[in-house]
Design an enzyme around this catalytic site. Structure first.
Site, PDB file in Angstrom:
ATOM      1  N   TYR A 289       0.854  -1.185   0.000  1.00 42.41           N
ATOM      2  CA  TYR A 289       0.000   0.000   0.000  1.00 42.41           C
ATOM      3  C   TYR A 289       0.895   1.241   0.000  1.00 42.41           C
ATOM      4  O   TYR A 289       1.753   1.407   0.857  1.00 42.41           O
ATOM      5  CB  TYR A 289      -0.877  -0.007   1.248  1.00 42.41           C
ATOM      6  CG  TYR A 289      -2.068   0.907   1.163  1.00 42.41           C
ATOM      7  CD1 TYR A 289      -3.279   0.438   0.674  1.00 42.41           C
ATOM      8  CD2 TYR A 289      -1.990   2.236   1.559  1.00 42.41           C
ATOM      9  CE1 TYR A 289      -4.386   1.262   0.595  1.00 42.41           C
ATOM     10  CE2 TYR A 289      -3.094   3.064   1.481  1.00 42.41           C
ATOM     11  CZ  TYR A 289      -4.290   2.577   0.996  1.00 42.41           C
ATOM     12  OH  TYR A 289      -5.383   3.402   0.921  1.00 42.41           O
ATOM     13  N   TYR A 339      -5.480   4.553  -7.878  1.00 40.62           N
ATOM     14  CA  TYR A 339      -5.684   4.553  -6.429  1.00 40.62           C
ATOM     15  C   TYR A 339      -7.048   3.968  -6.119  1.00 40.62           C
ATOM     16  O   TYR A 339      -8.053   4.655  -6.095  1.00 40.62           O
ATOM     17  CB  TYR A 339      -5.567   5.976  -5.888  1.00 40.62           C
ATOM     18  CG  TYR A 339      -5.645   6.092  -4.376  1.00 40.62           C
ATOM     19  CD1 TYR A 339      -4.906   5.247  -3.553  1.00 40.62           C
ATOM     20  CD2 TYR A 339      -6.430   7.057  -3.762  1.00 40.62           C
ATOM     21  CE1 TYR A 339      -4.960   5.360  -2.172  1.00 40.62           C
ATOM     22  CE2 TYR A 339      -6.497   7.184  -2.379  1.00 40.62           C
ATOM     23  CZ  TYR A 339      -5.753   6.332  -1.589  1.00 40.62           C
ATOM     24  OH  TYR A 339      -5.807   6.454  -0.216  1.00 40.62           O
TER      25      TYR A 339
END
Lengths: 390, 139
Positions: A289, A339
Site C-alpha cells: 500500500y 488509487y
C-alpha cells in the site's frame, strides 16, 4: 504443521473498470467490476452467493449494492470499512467463508468516485472548503491538518530527522514505481520521471512533493474468492490465498507508541507468513500500500525486509524497480497507476500471481500484499501464490 | 469571499470544549485528565482511554513539551492560511504524555528539529478568540 487456512481459498476472478477521470457513479463502477469478475471467473451470476463491499472517501457504495446487482440468493453480505486495510480484510473474511462452507463464490468489491468534473484533484480528500464543526475538530483545519498528507509528511520527517533518511531516498521510490507504471497499460501516469523531476515537483507539505502522494482515481475493482478445489476448475489460473493477518492500533492523543515510524504491519506480516508456512526470505515480490512514498519505506521496515531506520538505504539503489532484487508495486502502485485503496496492491498481485503481467511479470512464487488505513493505524497483510500449500 | 466575510471556520466552543478555549484566553494550556488514574487525554473524551473511568476533569498542563515531528505547509487549504504560508506544522509531546497537533511559531523552518524543547504560546483569531500554538524554548 500446516495451517488449515494455508491455501484453502483462492482468487478465481478479477474485474477492473477503467480508472482515473471516469465520471460515473461508484455504484455503476462497482456493478461493472462485479460483472467483469464473474465473467473472468467463468461463473454464472446465480453462482455468486457472497458479497463483501467497501467504498472510499465519497462513500458512494453501501449495503444496497446487491440490489443494483439483482442478487437474490446470497449466503453472505456485509458492508465493511477498514479504510486502506479493507481490501485485504475482505479477502481474508471471504477465504474463511469459502473454507467453512458459508458461501462458495464471494465477490469482494471496492469502488469510489472522488473525482468530479471541474473540481481539483484532491478536493474530496482535503474536505473542500468545509471547515468549522466541533470547536476542537475545527482546530485541525485551522492549524493546517487537512486530509492525510500532513500527518504522513510529518511521519516521514521524523524518520528523516532520527535516521538520516534523505529526500533522494523517498524520491527513488516514486522513480522506481513510475518505471513500473510505464509497463502497465492501465496506469494513469506512464511517463518516466527522474529524481531531478521529483525534486522539481511542487511542494504540498514538506518533506512531501506532489510526487510523494498517491493519485486520486475513480473506478472499481472486484475480486472473487472461492475454494482451492473450485478455483482449479476455473477459467483462470488459481492464485492461492496462503496466509493473512491484520494489525490495528490508534495514534490519537497519547505519546506512546512511536506511531510515525512503527506501524502495526510487523505483527500482521509475521503472522500472515506463519500461516503461509513461509519466511520473509522466500517472498519474491511485494505489493505494498503506497498512499505515500514513505508508506512503502516504513512498511518494508515493519515487515522486516531491513532494520528499522534502514529503509532509505534499502530502496535507494533501485532495488524495488524493474530489474531490482525485490520487485515492488510492479503495476506502478497508487503513486503512478491507480488509487483503488487496498485493491491496488491486491489486483496487481492477482495479475502477477496468474503470470499475466506481460513485460512487467516478475517472479511470483510468493507475493506479499499490504493494506494500510489511517495514519498507519489499520493494517492487513495477504500472502498469495500460484502454488498451493506444499 | 474574503477571510473577514467568511468566519464560518472559527471555533465555536460548546459546553464540553469551552474549558480549552477559556484557558487559552487566560494564557494557559488546559487538557482533560482522568481523576482516577491520572492519564491525560486530547481531544475531548467522555471516558479515560487508559482505565475506562468517566471521571474526566480539565486541568492546567505545564505547557512544556518536545517536538515529536514537524512539516512545512506549502499550500493553503484553509481560509486562515492564504496569506500566511509557509506554516510549520508540529506534533508536540507535552510532558503530561499527550501528543498535540499544532503549529510551531517564532522559528525559522530550517531550524526545526525533532526533539527540540517547546513551550505553549498563543495566537489571536479575528473574532478575538485565542488558540494555543508552540514556540521553541529559548534558554
Amino acid at each position: 504443521m500446516n495451517h488449515p487456512m494455508n491455501g484453502a481459498g483462492a482468487v478465481s476472478g478479477l474485474g477492473m473498470t477503467e480508472m482515473g477521470r471516469v465520471y460515473r457513479s461508484a455504484i455503476d463502477l462497482a456493478s461493472e467490476a462485479v460483472y467483469l469478475a464473474i465473467d473472468d471467473a467463468g461463473i454464472d451470476k446465480s453462482e455468486l452467493d457472497g458479497l463483501l463491499i467497501n467504498t472510499g472517501i465519497t462513500r458512494g457504495l453501501d449495503l444496497h449494492l446487491h440490489v443494483a446487482l439483482g442478487l437474490q440468493e446470497l449466503n453472505l453480505l456485509t458492508f465493511m470499512q477498514g479504510y486502506g486495510s479493507s481490501a485485504g480484510q475482505m479477502i481474508q473474511y471471504a477465504a474463511m467463508a469459502v473454507a467453512n462452507g458459508l458461501a462458495k463464490n464471494v465477490a469482494c468489491v471496492f469502488a469510489d468516485a472522488p473525482l468530479v468534473d471541474g473540481q481539483r484533484t484532491g478536493a474530496s480528500y482535503s474536505g473542500g472548503r468545509r471547515f468549522g464543526g466541533d470547536a476542537l475538530s475545527s482546530l485541525h483545519g485551522l492549524y493546517g491538518f487537512t486530509g492525510a498528507i500532513p500527518m504522513f509528511a510529518m511521519a516521514a520527517q521524523r524518520h528523516m530527522d532520527l535516521f538520516g533518511t534523505t529526500r533522494d531516498q523517498l524520491g527513488q521510490i516514486a522513480v522506481s514505481q513510475r518505471a513500473w507504471a510505464g509497463l502497465n497499460e492501465r496506469a494513469t501516469k506512464r511517463e518516466p520521471i527522474t529524481l531531478s523531476e521529483y525534486h522539481d515537483s511542487p511542494w504540498v507539505v514538506e518533506p512531501f512533493h506532489v510526487l510523494d502522494c498517491c493519485l486520486v482515481s475513480n473506478g472499481a475493482i472486484c475480486v472473487i474468492v472461492t475454494s482451492a478445489e473450485q478455483a482449479r476448475d476455473g477459467r483462470q489460473p488459481p492464485v492461492y490465498i496462503r496466509g493473512f493477518a491484520q494489525g490495528h492500533r490508534h495514534d490519537t492523543g497519547q505519546t506512546v507508541p512511536d506511531s510515525a515510524i512503527r506501524g502495526p504491519g510487523s505483527r500482521s506480516a509475521s503472522r500472515a507468513l506463519a500461516m503461509a508456512n513461509a519466511s520473509l526470505g522466500e517472498v519474491t515480490q511485494c505489493q505494498l500500500y503506497d498512499c505515500y512514498t514513505y508508506t512503502v519505506l516504513v512498511t518494508l521496515e515493519d515487515y522486516g525486509f531491513c532494520e528499522k531506520g534502514e529503509g532509505g538505504a534499502f530502496v535507494e539503489d533501485g532495488r524495488l524497480g524493474p530489474g531490482g532484487a525485490l520487485p515492488t508495486n510492479t503495476g506502478g502502485g497508487e503513486l503512478s497507476s491507480y488509487y483503488m485503496w487496498g485493491m491496488t496492491p491486491i489486483s496487481e498481485a492477482v495479475i502477477q500471481g496468474r503470470g499475466q503481467a506481460g513485460e512487467r511479470q516478475s517472479s511470483n512464487d510468493l507475493i506479499i500484499c499490504s493494506g494500510n488505513g489511517g495514519m498507519l493505524n489499520y493494517h492487513s497483510t495477504v500472502v498469495l501464490s500460484p502454488e498451493t500449500a506444499s | 469571499m474574503s477571510q473577514s466575510e467568511d468566519e464560518s471556520w472559527l471555533p465555536k466552543p460548546s459546553s464540553r470544549t469551552a474549558p480549552f478555549f477559556e484557558a487559552a484566553s487566560e494564557g494557559k494550556l488546559r487538557l482533560q485528565c482522568c481523576d482516577d488514574c491520572g492519564t491525560w487525554t486530547f481531544p475531548y473524551r467522555e471516558r479515560c482511554q487508559h482505565c475506562g473511568s468517566r471521571s474526566i476533569v480539565w486541568r492546567d498542563a505545564s505547557g512544556r513539551g518536545t517536538l515529536y515531528s514537524h512539516g512545512l505547509l506549502r499550500r493553503a487549504y484553509h481560509p486562515r492560511h492564504e496569506d500566511r504560508l509557509p506554516i510549520v506544522l508540529a506534533q508536540v509531546d507535552v510532558t503530561e504524555g499527550v501528543r498535540l497537533s499544532t503549529n510551531l511559531v517564532d522559528v525559522e523552518p530550517g531550524a526545526v528539529k525533532v526533539g527540540m524543547e517547546v513551550e505553549v504560546a498563543f495566537e489571536s483569531l479575528p473574532d478575538g478568540g485565542i488558540i494555543p500554538v508552540f514556540r521553541p524554548v529559548i534558554d
